[in-house]
Write a protein that holds these residues in place. Structure first.
Motif, short mmCIF file in Angstrom:
data_model
loop_
_atom_site.label_atom_id
_atom_site.label_comp_id
_atom_site.label_asym_id
_atom_site.label_seq_id
_atom_site.Cartn_x
_atom_site.Cartn_y
_atom_site.Cartn_z
N VAL A 2 -65.69 5.15 -20.82
CA VAL A 2 -64.94 5.09 -19.56
C VAL A 2 -65.60 4.08 -18.62
CG1 VAL A 2 -64.20 6.37 -17.52
CG2 VAL A 2 -64.08 7.43 -19.78
N ARG A 3 -66.93 4.14 -18.50
CA ARG A 3 -67.64 3.20 -17.62
C ARG A 3 -67.42 1.77 -18.06
NH1 ARG A 3 -71.74 7.23 -18.07
NH2 ARG A 3 -72.86 5.95 -19.58
N PHE A 4 -67.47 1.54 -19.39
CA PHE A 4 -67.28 0.19 -19.91
C PHE A 4 -65.87 -0.32 -19.59
CE2 PHE A 4 -65.62 -2.56 -23.26
CZ PHE A 4 -66.54 -3.60 -23.23
N VAL A 5 -64.84 0.52 -19.80
CA VAL A 5 -63.46 0.11 -19.55
C VAL A 5 -63.26 -0.25 -18.08
CG1 VAL A 5 -61.06 0.90 -19.55
CG2 VAL A 5 -62.53 1.39 -21.51
N HIS A 6 -63.84 0.55 -17.17
CA HIS A 6 -63.71 0.27 -15.74
C HIS A 6 -64.33 -1.08 -15.41
CE1 HIS A 6 -62.07 3.72 -13.42
NE2 HIS A 6 -62.25 4.35 -14.55
N ARG A 7 -65.48 -1.37 -15.97
CA ARG A 7 -66.13 -2.64 -15.67
C ARG A 7 -65.40 -3.81 -16.34
NH1 ARG A 7 -69.94 1.10 -15.04
NH2 ARG A 7 -71.57 0.76 -13.50
N ARG A 8 -65.00 -3.63 -17.58
CA ARG A 8 -64.30 -4.71 -18.29
C ARG A 8 -62.99 -5.07 -17.60
NH1 ARG A 8 -61.47 -2.56 -23.26
NH2 ARG A 8 -60.03 -2.03 -21.56
N ASP A 9 -62.24 -4.08 -17.12
CA ASP A 9 -60.95 -4.34 -16.46
C ASP A 9 -61.09 -4.64 -14.98
OD1 ASP A 9 -59.88 -3.87 -18.92
OD2 ASP A 9 -58.98 -1.93 -18.45
N GLY A 10 -62.32 -4.74 -14.51
CA GLY A 10 -62.55 -5.12 -13.12
C GLY A 10 -62.11 -4.07 -12.11
N GLY A 11 -61.99 -2.84 -12.56
CA GLY A 11 -61.59 -1.77 -11.65
C GLY A 11 -60.20 -1.94 -11.09
N ARG A 12 -59.29 -2.55 -11.90
CA ARG A 12 -57.92 -2.78 -11.44
C ARG A 12 -56.93 -2.42 -12.55
NH1 ARG A 12 -56.73 -5.20 -6.88
NH2 ARG A 12 -58.39 -6.13 -5.64
N CYS A 13 -55.71 -2.14 -12.13
CA CYS A 13 -54.63 -1.89 -13.07
C CYS A 13 -54.37 -3.16 -13.88
CB CYS A 13 -53.37 -1.45 -12.32
SG CYS A 13 -51.91 -1.20 -13.38
N ARG A 14 -54.19 -2.99 -15.19
CA ARG A 14 -54.03 -4.15 -16.07
C ARG A 14 -52.61 -4.68 -16.16
NH1 ARG A 14 -57.59 -4.97 -20.24
NH2 ARG A 14 -56.16 -6.69 -20.74
N VAL A 15 -51.64 -4.03 -15.57
CA VAL A 15 -50.27 -4.55 -15.60
C VAL A 15 -50.20 -5.81 -14.76
CG1 VAL A 15 -47.86 -4.10 -14.99
CG2 VAL A 15 -49.25 -2.29 -16.01
N PRO A 16 -49.74 -6.92 -15.30
CA PRO A 16 -49.69 -8.18 -14.54
C PRO A 16 -48.93 -8.02 -13.24
CG PRO A 16 -49.22 -8.58 -16.86
CD PRO A 16 -49.27 -7.09 -16.69
N GLY A 17 -49.51 -8.53 -12.16
CA GLY A 17 -48.88 -8.47 -10.85
C GLY A 17 -49.24 -7.25 -10.04
N CYS A 18 -49.82 -6.23 -10.68
CA CYS A 18 -50.20 -5.03 -9.94
C CYS A 18 -51.54 -5.26 -9.24
CB CYS A 18 -50.31 -3.82 -10.87
SG CYS A 18 -50.68 -2.27 -9.99
N SER B 51 -53.27 -2.75 -7.64
CA SER B 51 -53.93 -1.46 -7.41
C SER B 51 -55.35 -1.46 -7.98
CB SER B 51 -53.13 -0.32 -8.05
OG SER B 51 -51.92 -0.13 -7.38
N SER B 52 -56.29 -1.07 -7.13
CA SER B 52 -57.68 -0.87 -7.56
C SER B 52 -58.11 0.57 -7.29
CB SER B 52 -58.60 -1.85 -6.83
OG SER B 52 -58.52 -1.64 -5.43
N ARG B 53 -57.14 1.42 -6.94
CA ARG B 53 -57.41 2.83 -6.71
C ARG B 53 -56.48 3.66 -7.58
NH1 ARG B 53 -57.91 3.01 -0.08
NH2 ARG B 53 -59.14 1.10 0.13
N TYR B 54 -56.69 5.00 -7.52
CA TYR B 54 -55.91 5.95 -8.31
C TYR B 54 -55.63 5.41 -9.72
CZ TYR B 54 -52.71 3.40 -5.14
OH TYR B 54 -52.11 2.45 -4.37
N LEU B 55 -56.71 4.97 -10.40
CA LEU B 55 -56.60 4.41 -11.74
C LEU B 55 -56.79 5.50 -12.79
CD1 LEU B 55 -58.75 1.21 -11.18
CD2 LEU B 55 -56.26 1.37 -11.18
N GLU B 56 -56.15 5.30 -13.94
CA GLU B 56 -56.21 6.27 -15.02
C GLU B 56 -56.41 5.54 -16.35
OE1 GLU B 56 -53.07 9.32 -12.80
OE2 GLU B 56 -52.56 8.45 -14.76
N ILE B 57 -57.11 6.20 -17.27
CA ILE B 57 -57.29 5.65 -18.61
C ILE B 57 -56.01 5.85 -19.42
CG2 ILE B 57 -58.50 6.00 -20.81
CD1 ILE B 57 -60.26 4.58 -18.92
N HIS B 58 -55.62 4.81 -20.16
CA HIS B 58 -54.41 4.91 -21.00
C HIS B 58 -54.71 4.41 -22.41
CE1 HIS B 58 -50.34 4.67 -22.46
NE2 HIS B 58 -50.47 3.39 -22.70
N HIS B 59 -54.19 5.13 -23.41
CA HIS B 59 -54.29 4.72 -24.81
C HIS B 59 -53.10 3.80 -25.13
CE1 HIS B 59 -56.87 8.26 -24.79
NE2 HIS B 59 -57.37 7.87 -25.94
#
Length: 382
Positions: free
Chosen positions: A260-276, A278-286
């Protein structure tokens, strides 16, 4: 003279009743006219002509509507443009504005006659109950969905706290890039508090009850609250399991905290959907669902904001590829929704249909028609 005064007093209730009914009818006509003008005001961006920053500011100045009232009035005005029968009933005084407000939440051009017939002879409370649990396009005869029933809540706060709430709402809306309704605002505030921390702790710690036959879920929160399939799937993506009443046990986290820590750092603490943004209320998705063989490795995990995460599990947004080469599929909502409806009509559960369509999309062209999507999904459901 006394007899005449007595007659007037005796009939006064009828005079007052007649006057009030006439006033109500004229008010309905004015509400209908205001709705028509508001729809035009939106199209011509009338607020810009008078130096106002927004339509809300213009309506507060000219009509005295609060921002909340303005939002609702504009929503109704826009809806009435496509609901001529409801608009005419309002203009003729056959339907009060409050009743029209409720009907515009669910009625479409195809269903407005059924809703008007169903509302005839009912008071506002009865109409509200009829609309509760229905979505746009449903008919009065359709079964209500408990997940769609909104529960009003009320807080008494000091002016300073209210100012903090409004400031928080502005920050959240700026980050989302859209206005938040009450439900989205409260959910965003709660998610900000419940977000997983730097330790990598799972966001969801749930005790749920799942019906084996219908797969309906309930969340324990002082009372059992119904969950829809999308909510259950979101929680399943990143949960710390604490067992059940029948099988209590030690808490076990699905995705290891280090991942979880690695994913947060790799994704820069932001939603990965282009154009979004959001850097809050983030959730892990498979990306590949667990039931389709997806694992908890970092390459199969991405960060999504709660809004996009729900969209994925509702089937209106699809993600494919891997974390390093993520491919969002947007703009196919209608096709995938039709394919999902076709599969559920054949007897498949909604979540099965959704996952099969997501898997089918991995091998189909972006422009694939609905019949091709259904055929490819059926191959995976066979």
């Amino acid at each position: 003279m006394q007899e005449r005064n007595l007659a007037i007093e005796t009939n006064e209730w009828a005079i007052v009743d007649c006057a009030l009914r006439d006033l109500a009818k004229r008010r309905c006509a004015l509400d209908a006219e205001e709705a028509r003008l508001l729809a035009r005001a939106v199209r011509v961006e009338i607020w810009r002509r008078f130096g106002h920053a927004s339509l809300h500011e213009y309506l507060e100045t000219v009509l005295g509507h609060s921002p909340r009232q303005a939002t609702e009035r504009v929503r109704i005005a826009t809806a009435l443009e496509d609901l001529p029968e409801i608009a005419d009933a309002l203009a003729r005084g056959e339907l009060h504005f409050s009743a029209a407000r409720e009907l515009t939440r669910v009625a479409t051009r195809d269903t407005e006659r059924a809703w008007l017939d169903g509302a005839r002879g009912k008071n506002l409370r009865q109409i509200e109950q009829a609309v509760a649990g229905r979505k746009r396009g449903d008919r009065p005869s359709d079964a209500a969905d408990p997940e769609l029933v909104a529960t009003p809540i009320r807080f008494d706060v000091r002016p300073a706290t209210l100012a903090l709430l409004r400031q928080a709402q502005q920050v959240l809306e700026a980050e989302r890039g859209e206005r938040l309704d009450d439900d989205s605002l409260i959910a965003a505030l709660c998610n900000a508090v419940l977000d997983g921390d730097e330790t990598g702790r799972a966001k969801h710690q749930l005790q749920t009850t799942i019906c084996e036959s219908c797969k309906q879920g309930w969340r324990d929160a002082s009372a059992k609250l119904p969950l829809d399939a999308a909510d259950i799937a979101r929680a399943e993506c990143d949960a710390q399991r604490i067992g059940s009443d029948r099988e209590p046990g030690r808490a076990a986290q699905d995705v290891p905290p280090r991942v979880v820590r690695f994913v947060h750092r790799r994704d820069g603490g932001r939603c990965r959907v282009p154009g979004c943004r959001s850097s809050r209320y983030l959730e892990i998705h498979h990306i590949v669902p667990r039931e389709l063989g997806g694992g908890h490795e970092a390459e199969n995990l991405v960060l999504l904001c709660d809004g996009h995460h729900r969209a994925v599990h509702e089937g209106t947004l699809a993600l494919s590829g891997s974390a390093t080469k993520l491919e969002p599929h947007v703009g196919r909502d209608d096709i995938d929704a039709d394919a999902r409806l076709a599969l559920t009509t054949l007897g498949f559960r909604s979540n099965e249909a959704r996952d099969a369509i997501v898997e089918a999309r991995r091998t189909l062209a972006a422009s694939a028609p609905v019949d091709e999507v259904v055929r490819e999904a059926l191959r995976r459901l066979a």
